[in-house]
Design an enzyme around this catalytic site. Structure first.
Site, PDB file in Angstrom:
ATOM      1  CE  LYS A 190      -3.963   8.921   4.596  1.00 17.78           C
ATOM      2  NZ  LYS A 190      -3.174   7.567   4.404  1.00 17.78           N
ATOM      3  N   GLY A 222      -3.644   0.132   9.966  1.00 20.19           N
ATOM      4  CA  GLY A 222      -5.051  -0.183   9.676  1.00 20.19           C
ATOM      5  C   GLY A 222      -5.670   1.279   9.821  1.00 20.19           C
ATOM      6  CB  THR A 224      -5.411   4.753   5.922  1.00 21.07           C
ATOM      7  OG1 THR A 224      -4.337   5.345   6.326  1.00 21.07           O
ATOM      8  CG2 THR A 224      -5.995   5.175   4.624  1.00 21.07           C
TER       9      THR A 224
HETATM   10  C1  R5P Z   1      -0.184   5.539   2.082  1.00 23.50           C
HETATM   11  O1  R5P Z   1      -0.053   6.542   1.233  1.00 23.50           O
HETATM   12  C2  R5P Z   1      -0.373   4.271   1.798  1.00 23.50           C
HETATM   13  O2  R5P Z   1      -0.867   3.993   0.440  1.00 23.50           O
HETATM   14  C3  R5P Z   1      -1.282   3.694   2.641  1.00 23.50           C
HETATM   15  O3  R5P Z   1      -2.714   4.348   2.913  1.00 23.50           O
HETATM   16  C4  R5P Z   1      -0.741   3.841   4.222  1.00 23.50           C
HETATM   17  O4  R5P Z   1       0.486   3.561   4.353  1.00 23.50           O
HETATM   18  C5  R5P Z   1      -1.705   2.978   5.321  1.00 23.50           C
HETATM   19  O5  R5P Z   1      -1.036   3.044   6.670  1.00 23.50           O
HETATM   20  P1  R5P Z   1      -2.039   2.875   7.890  1.00 23.50           P
HETATM   21  O6  R5P Z   1      -2.691   1.574   7.610  1.00 23.50           O
HETATM   22  O7  R5P Z   1      -0.953   3.010   8.946  1.00 23.50           O
HETATM   23  O8  R5P Z   1      -3.051   4.058   7.885  1.00 23.50           O
END
Ligand code: R5P
Length: 310
Positions: A190, A222, A224
């Site tokens: 990612k 959400g 990621t």
């Molecule tokens: C990032 O390093 C965390 O482990 C999560 O993957 C992240 O905070 C998720 O953020 P979002 O849901 O906004 O993509």
């Protein structure tokens, strides 16, 4: 030993108190007209060991300030020692300077909690283990992984399972779950062009015909997870299940999950999401109160906390 709760997650605090056959300390948390927070402890706590339970979840600034003021009130009321039980430790995502001229919020928040008067921290799945080192007081970092593993064994009855880290930073966590379940590992490559936006570049590992279990510490917007799940599906994954400790679930996150390819998202109740996820068929909440209560009991009795994870 006595328990005090802030306003962030009273349901969890009550569940912890119930497990410990204890009552929550009688206290009032009010606001002045301008929004300043005012704390009053309405019973004698002199000489008691106090566990103050408060997540630094949204509204993060208010909840953090409440936590600091509660600790200060406890210290000034002559508590024997103060343990800050922070089920969700917010402000943890900035734990180093990745670009120049930024703050390290995790370090600042650690300093504030210590300076306010906490003697010990209990938390769940810290975003980065090294944040423990930002404190010069003991930190007990509890893990949701065994709770997740139990749920997976009970609910997912297929043999072709693979654990998936939704980004490189989550590899250790996914590997730990994979080890318990005795299954392989895949990693989503990612990239984050800017905060709040994520982009999948590649998937490392073969997920074709596999039941994928994505595991992570936080689901915020959400992005990621939803992007990772559709990348896995595009590469032939059979089903995608998701296990996340802290359901930050801001903005349109619940709607995104509802409309995604995710078969089931499991979160814990470190953040109070009962109302937000009610009637959402593919979101399930696992309760973490007994694990937290056991840890509190063991700290109070000076017995091992790590034995909980053996
Ligand atoms: C990032 O390093 C965390 O482990 C999560 O993957 C992240 O905070 C998720 O953020 P979002 O849901 O906004 O993509």
């Amino acid at each position: 030993m006595k328990l005090l709760t802030g306003n962030s997650n009273k349901t969890l605090s009550k569940d912890i108190a119930k497990y410990l056959k204890s009552k929550l300390v009688n206290s009032s948390i009010r606001k002045f007209a301008d929004g300043e927070i005012y704390i009053e402890i309405n019973e004698n706590i002199r000489g008691n060991s106090i566990f103050i339970i408060q997540s630094v979840s949204s509204p993060a600034n208010d909840n953090l300030m409440e936590l600091l003021l509660c600790i200060d009130a406890l210290k000034r009321s002559s508590a024997k020692n103060i343990t800050a039980v922070i089920p969700y430790f917010g402000y943890a995502r900035q734990d180093r300077k990745v670009v120049p001229r930024t703050s390290i919020s995790a370090k600042l928040v650690s300093n504030l909690i210590t300076k306010a008067g906490a003697d010990r921290i209990v938390t769940v799945d810290l975003h980065a283990g090294q944040i423990q080192g930002f404190f010069d007081i003991p930190v007990d970092n509890l893990f949701a992984t065994p709770i997740f593993a139990r749920h997976i064994r009970k609910k997912i009855k297929t043999k072709n399972i693979i654990c998936v880290a939704p980004d490189v930073g989550g590899t250790e966590r996914a590997r730990a779950l994979g080890k318990i379940l005795n299954v392989g590992l895949a990693i989503v490559d990612k990239r984050r062009p800017k905060p709040g936006h994520s982009q999948v570049m590649n998937v490392i590992g073969d997920v074709k015909n596999q039941t994928c279990i994505i595991v992570d510490d936080i689901i915020d917007s959400g992005g990621t997870i939803v992007n990772a799940a559709s990348a896995l599906k595009k590469r032939g994954a059979k089903d995608v299940f998701v296990y996340i400790t802290h359901g930050v679930l801001s903005g349109e996150a619940v709607k995104k999950i509802k409309n995604s390819v995710i078969k089931n998202l499991v979160i814990t109740d470190t953040i109070d999401n009962w109302a937000k996820t009610k009637n959402v068929k593919n979101i399930e909440i696992l309760q973490i109160s007994s694990l937290m209560a056991e840890a509190i009991k063991r700290i109070s009795n000076s017995t091992s906390v790590s034995d909980l994870f053996k």
